[in-house]
Write an enzyme that holds these catalytic residues in place. Sequence first.
Site, PDB file in Angstrom:
ATOM      1  N   HIS A 263       0.840  -1.211   0.000  1.00 57.92           N
ATOM      2  CA  HIS A 263       0.000   0.000   0.000  1.00 57.92           C
ATOM      3  C   HIS A 263       0.869   1.253   0.000  1.00 57.92           C
ATOM      4  O   HIS A 263       0.557   2.237   0.685  1.00 57.92           O
ATOM      5  CB  HIS A 263      -0.946   0.003   1.205  1.00 57.92           C
ATOM      6  CG  HIS A 263      -2.064  -0.998   1.120  1.00 57.92           C
ATOM      7  ND1 HIS A 263      -3.208  -0.773   0.387  1.00 57.92           N
ATOM      8  CD2 HIS A 263      -2.203  -2.224   1.674  1.00 57.92           C
ATOM      9  CE1 HIS A 263      -4.015  -1.823   0.502  1.00 57.92           C
ATOM     10  NE2 HIS A 263      -3.416  -2.724   1.275  1.00 57.92           N
ATOM     11  N   ASP A 326      -1.087  -5.042   5.869  1.00 50.54           N
ATOM     12  CA  ASP A 326      -2.023  -5.939   5.184  1.00 50.54           C
ATOM     13  C   ASP A 326      -1.763  -5.954   3.682  1.00 50.54           C
ATOM     14  O   ASP A 326      -1.173  -5.027   3.133  1.00 50.54           O
ATOM     15  CB  ASP A 326      -3.465  -5.506   5.451  1.00 50.54           C
ATOM     16  CG  ASP A 326      -3.756  -4.107   4.935  1.00 50.54           C
ATOM     17  OD1 ASP A 326      -2.885  -3.227   5.077  1.00 50.54           O
ATOM     18  OD2 ASP A 326      -4.842  -3.878   4.360  1.00 50.54           O
ATOM     19  N   GLU A 327      -2.207  -6.999   3.053  1.00 48.29           N
ATOM     20  CA  GLU A 327      -2.285  -7.116   1.595  1.00 48.29           C
ATOM     21  C   GLU A 327      -0.970  -6.764   0.894  1.00 48.29           C
ATOM     22  O   GLU A 327      -0.963  -6.178  -0.180  1.00 48.29           O
ATOM     23  CB  GLU A 327      -3.418  -6.237   1.060  1.00 48.29           C
ATOM     24  CG  GLU A 327      -4.788  -6.667   1.576  1.00 48.29           C
ATOM     25  CD  GLU A 327      -5.916  -5.757   1.141  1.00 48.29           C
ATOM     26  OE1 GLU A 327      -7.030  -6.245   0.907  1.00 48.29           O
ATOM     27  OE2 GLU A 327      -5.692  -4.525   1.046  1.00 48.29           O
ATOM     28  N   SER A 328       0.144  -7.159   1.484  1.00 47.81           N
ATOM     29  CA  SER A 328       1.438  -6.913   0.852  1.00 47.81           C
ATOM     30  C   SER A 328       1.783  -8.122  -0.019  1.00 47.81           C
ATOM     31  O   SER A 328       2.739  -8.865   0.244  1.00 47.81           O
ATOM     32  CB  SER A 328       2.507  -6.659   1.914  1.00 47.81           C
ATOM     33  OG  SER A 328       3.652  -6.075   1.364  1.00 47.81           O
ATOM     34  N   HIS A 329       0.995  -8.312  -1.067  1.00 47.46           N
ATOM     35  CA  HIS A 329       1.033  -9.559  -1.831  1.00 47.46           C
ATOM     36  C   HIS A 329       2.306  -9.747  -2.643  1.00 47.46           C
ATOM     37  O   HIS A 329       2.678 -10.880  -2.950  1.00 47.46           O
ATOM     38  CB  HIS A 329      -0.179  -9.625  -2.767  1.00 47.46           C
ATOM     39  CG  HIS A 329      -1.491  -9.560  -2.059  1.00 47.46           C
ATOM     40  ND1 HIS A 329      -1.721 -10.189  -0.851  1.00 47.46           N
ATOM     41  CD2 HIS A 329      -2.674  -8.939  -2.391  1.00 47.46           C
ATOM     42  CE1 HIS A 329      -2.962  -9.965  -0.462  1.00 47.46           C
ATOM     43  NE2 HIS A 329      -3.556  -9.205  -1.371  1.00 47.46           N
TER      44      HIS A 329
END
Length: 515
Positions: A263, A326-329
């Site tokens: 993000h 979060d969501e650090s893909h």
Amino acid sequence: MAFRFFMLLICISFFSCKKEKNLVSTNIDKLVLIPIPDQIVEEDYGFLFDQETRVMSDTLPEVQAIATQFKSLLKQTPFPLILDNEVDENVVSFNIVSSDSIPSPEGYVLAINNKRLSLAGSTPTGVFRGMQTLLQVLPDALIAGKQIDSLVIPGLKIIDEPQYEYRGMMLDVARHFFTVDEVKRLIDQMALYKLNKLHLHLTDDQGWRIEIKSWPKLTEIGGSSSVRGERPGFYTQEDYKSIVAYAQSKFITVIPEIDMPGHTNAALASYPELNCNGKATKLYRGMRVGFSTLCVDKDITYAFVEDVIKEIAAMTPGTYIHLGGDESHVTSKKDYNIFLNKVFSIVKKYKKQVIGWEEIESAGVDSTYIVQHWQRTTTASRGLAQGAKVILSPAKRMYLDMKYTKKSPVGLTWAGTVEVDSAYIWKPSQIFKDVPPSQVLGIESPLWSETIKSSDDIEYLAFPRLIGHAELGWSKRKNYNWDSYKLRLNKHYNRMNILGINYYKSPVLKTKIKP
């Protein structure tokens, strides 16, 4: 004579008055209290204001400010309410008492009878929380600023304290920017329902919203974008300090979130050296997630993070800094854990406590960390097993950006739709049944802003669901009751109308109410 006769008629018809001043019968049936207090006892007689009614206050400035607020509410009445700390009866008092009598720092006792109206807490915070209950006891006409000639407050005794220490709301100002005044308006609304934490999501792929003096391009470049380019902008450090101070005046703590390592596109577009390839990314105005990451292998990344944390910590008197996580893909798990462990140390260096979305548990946490549950209980449970505390924000119940129904004009649906009843009818204590209650710090209602761009949008999605969440956070579990809450909320619509809140009028509340 005419005025005295008029007052007598009021007492006979509405309060069954036995004496002109001291024996005004009480009636609490029409009160609308949200969150519902722990204990409510009806007194025989209420408190009648007259020309001799005085106000008494503790000497602490915060308590005197509450007394002044109360006095200002009565400016459209004939009662002068002179400050006088020498009277024993016919007085409105705001008091600080010992923690032996009111153990909770946010607890209060509101006692109203024919002799006095007394609000007490062991801290100014407790008195302020009690003031919010007193505001709901006062008649709508007074809150609306209308001229009134008589005022009787129902007799009662309320003993109250919060269920959870942490009761918050998150506002995403990164996808769309909201001004200082818009945030302060939300703070006013939060305070009414005894919320005590404002989590500001300050950075994301679409925008960087907080000035960092040592890295000025973060706002110069990163602050110039937003979803669809609709509402860019940023807070100067003075703006941010203004928000923090205003929240403090309402006994609300601001928790800043600097999301990392994912993000982060707004930062990567501002400073190419934060990318592994040394090239600046393009500013992003879409809604996709999980595609960005800081370069974990570069020393400059940690110099950048430390500068940001240092400046944010210096402006934030509260205990916590939220690191997102979060969501650090596109960050490998190994790199993710290496990065967070280094950043954890930086946060501790500046005397702050880490909060992160539940994914941070993979980097190793302990009792000094807080994981915020939003999607997967198995992930958050691993953090709890390591001793961390948890903030509850289950998306299917608490995400305010979810639409009420598929026809709602703003909002998303990836976690489903969340009607007003769904937002209320669940038990926070049942999500992690096997952990000690002491590990559940509290609850928070996140509002992500991909689809919202005004205060009206904020209020439409937040209200009335945020009010239900406030009751779940404050009130004792024994007092959770949808049927009771539905009736109280329906009646509370009038107060929200007076306050000018742009709330959603839910069809599930269309219950016929007796006048």
